[in-house]
Design an enzyme around this catalytic site. Structure first.
Site, PDB file in Angstrom:
ATOM      1  N   CYS A  57       4.073 -10.154   8.153  1.00 49.90           N
ATOM      2  CA  CYS A  57       5.045  -9.928   7.071  1.00 49.90           C
ATOM      3  C   CYS A  57       5.580 -11.243   6.520  1.00 49.90           C
ATOM      4  O   CYS A  57       6.715 -11.312   6.055  1.00 49.90           O
ATOM      5  CB  CYS A  57       6.192  -9.037   7.529  1.00 49.90           C
ATOM      6  SG  CYS A  57       5.680  -7.361   7.955  1.00 49.90           S
ATOM      7  N   ASN A  58       4.778 -12.296   6.591  1.00 46.68           N
ATOM      8  CA  ASN A  58       5.179 -13.610   6.085  1.00 46.68           C
ATOM      9  C   ASN A  58       4.024 -14.177   5.258  1.00 46.68           C
ATOM     10  O   ASN A  58       3.291 -15.066   5.703  1.00 46.68           O
ATOM     11  CB  ASN A  58       5.525 -14.540   7.249  1.00 46.68           C
ATOM     12  CG  ASN A  58       6.161 -15.844   6.802  1.00 46.68           C
ATOM     13  OD1 ASN A  58       5.838 -16.371   5.734  1.00 46.68           O
ATOM     14  ND2 ASN A  58       7.047 -16.395   7.615  1.00 46.68           N
TER      15      ASN A  58
END
Length: 497
Positions: A415-416
């Protein structure tokens, strides 16, 4: 001191066991401070996390979530078994009992983070993402006002840009740079120095990267304040293994998830917000529990409740919140500083060993994304495994192989996307294909394959992370696992070699 070689179904073979004991002796010689906490924390591992060893698990996904302590479950169950608790939005005996426990949990958060109740509000949410959404949807963005973000941000921070853009705000990203994936400080300084023409400006960045483990300078909070910015400091990946002292550091908004700190309960987080900053937020709606009074006979007739109550939509998790008090007490008893010191020693040793791993031809077996030493980083490590020709082993297959040995690692972009795009040198034009109308909707796996097929690049990563219950045997076992890839080609590994 010896360490146990048996881990449930996994028992170190003779040569590995000898290597384990020899490596541990060398480790203690290199990190003597580790020995001071070894007895107490090894006892904690056996008492509260013994199922990891009993069932043969090597858990290396603390940034994803911490394993829970058995004593925490027992204490929480005992409390529930011997009490009667009702919805706190009333004054009857069971409601009053729940209200007392909720407020005890709120006070426990204040104490643990040394956040004065006169300066900070504690708003309970479902998780850190829920805390971030509260800020994003209610921050007073206006046309032209700036939202400043770093490439290195979790998607729940990135998502704030959608609220900002809908209100006409200007969104700016400051990039990170290879190889350490640290923010370009000169570009950040220039962005912070832009003149204040709007009055409300928000700067959001993580205290610790959930991708690379980089710890970005906390001094940026004061530097941004001096230039008139409000600061959102994402501490979800930071607080499980680091002390956050809000009596010394004064960010305006701090989102956290408690399961990342002590595993249980899931579904509860918090937004710690300076009262002055919280008062700026303009909620786009109201819900049960967030108002003092509303009427259906007059359009717009309602009064928002003051402080945290105005932001806790509906009924808080009143049966789960007592476990937050117990979990914080559990971590406090161990000591955040002790946890930090232990994790840093283990991470340092693991980084050194990973960078030393080579194939017979001298080619590196590991490529680390982010700092290769512990200076300015935490206990999260992102990397590839490489074959003798430099080819990348399929990360999903590596995760599967680890899983068959009951080793829990994480793969993906975590999620980055900002860190991932820079780490893997994915250009804007190469990402664009994933967002063409013909491709929508698209999964991460489909995007990953699309980029790999088009560019030959591998936009995927392996991540290991350490925490409160990590031991030397955990990192040693993972080193042995990585060593099993030595001299195997990608094709041989994919074929099951």
């Amino acid at each position: 001191m010896n360490i146990p070689a048996k881990h449930g179904p996994w028992t170190a073979p003779g040569t590995v066991e000898e290597g384990l004991q020899a490596a541990y002796r060398g480790f203690l010689a290199r990190y003597p401070a580790y020995a001071t906490s070894a007895r107490s924390l090894d006892a904690l591992r056996a008492a509260d996390y013994g199922r990891l060893d009993d069932l043969g698990h090597t858990y290396l996904d603390y940034t994803g979530g911490a394993p829970y302590a058995e004593s925490l479950l027992e204490q929480h169950l005992d409390l529930l078994r011997h009490g009667v608790f009702g919805n706190p939005h009333s004054h009857n005996p069971t409601s009053a009992a729940s209200t007392r426990l909720v407020e005890e949990a709120r006070q426990a958060v204040h104490r643990f983070f040394r956040a004065s109740s006169e300066e900070y509000e504690v708003v309970f949410t479902a998780n850190a993402s829920g805390a971030l959404k509260l800020v994003g949807e209610a921050y007073p963005f206006q046309p032209g006002s700036p939202l400043l973000l770093c490439y290195d941000n979790h998607n729940s921070v990135n998502g704030i840009r959608e609220f900002a853009r809908r209100r006409g705000a200007c969104v700016t990203y400051v990039p990170v740079c290879n190889p350490d994936l640290r923010v370009d400080v000169e570009l950040l300084r220039a962005a912070l120095d832009q003149p204040d023409l709007w009055g409300n400006r928000l700067f959001a960045y993580p205290a610790q990267s959930n991708f690379s483990g980089v710890q970005h300078p906390l001094k940026w909070v004061e530097a941004a304040h001096d230039r008139g910015w409000d600061v959102l400091l994402d501490c979800a990946a930071f607080v499980p293994t680091n002390r956050l002292d809000l009596s010394a550091l004064k960010p305006d908004f701090v989102p956290i998830s408690f399961y990342k700190m002590f595993g249980y309960p899931t579904g509860i987080g918090a937004l710690l917000a300076r009262r002055e900053a919280l008062a700026k937020l303009q909620r786009p709606w109201f819900a049960g529990g967030t108002i003092t009074v509303a009427s259906v006979q007059g359009e717009g007739w309602y009064h928002l409740a003051p402080g945290h109550a105005g932001f806790e939509d509906g009924t808080v998790n009143y049966l789960g919140l007592p476990a937050v008090s117990l979990g914080l007490a559990h971590v406090a008893a161990v000591g955040p500083e002790t946890i930090h010191e232990r994790v840093m020693a283990l991470t340092s040793w693991l980084l050194e060993r990973m960078t030393e791993l080579t194939h017979s031809n001298g080619a590196p077996l590991v490529r680390i994304f982010g700092p290769r030493t512990i200076a300015g980083r935490g206990g999260t490590v992102a990397f590839y495994l490489l074959d003798p020709s430099g080819g990348v082993y399929d990360v999903f297959q590596v995760e599967d192989r680890a899983g068959r040995e009951l080793i829990s690692v994480r793969t993906g972009c975590f999620c980055n996307p900002g860190d991932g795009e820079v780490a893997h040198e994915i250009e804007r034009e190469e990402m664009a294909g994933c967002f063409e109308e013909a491709c929508l909707p698209i999964t991460f796996d489909q995007c990953y394959r699309l980029i790999q097929d088009a560019t030959g690049k591998v936009p995927n990563t392996i991540r290991v992370s350490l925490g409160i219950a990590s031991t030397f045997a955990d990192v040693f076992r993972f080193l042995v696992f990585m060593g099993g890839f030595r001299d195997k080609s990608v094709a041989e590994f994919a074929a099951g070699g």
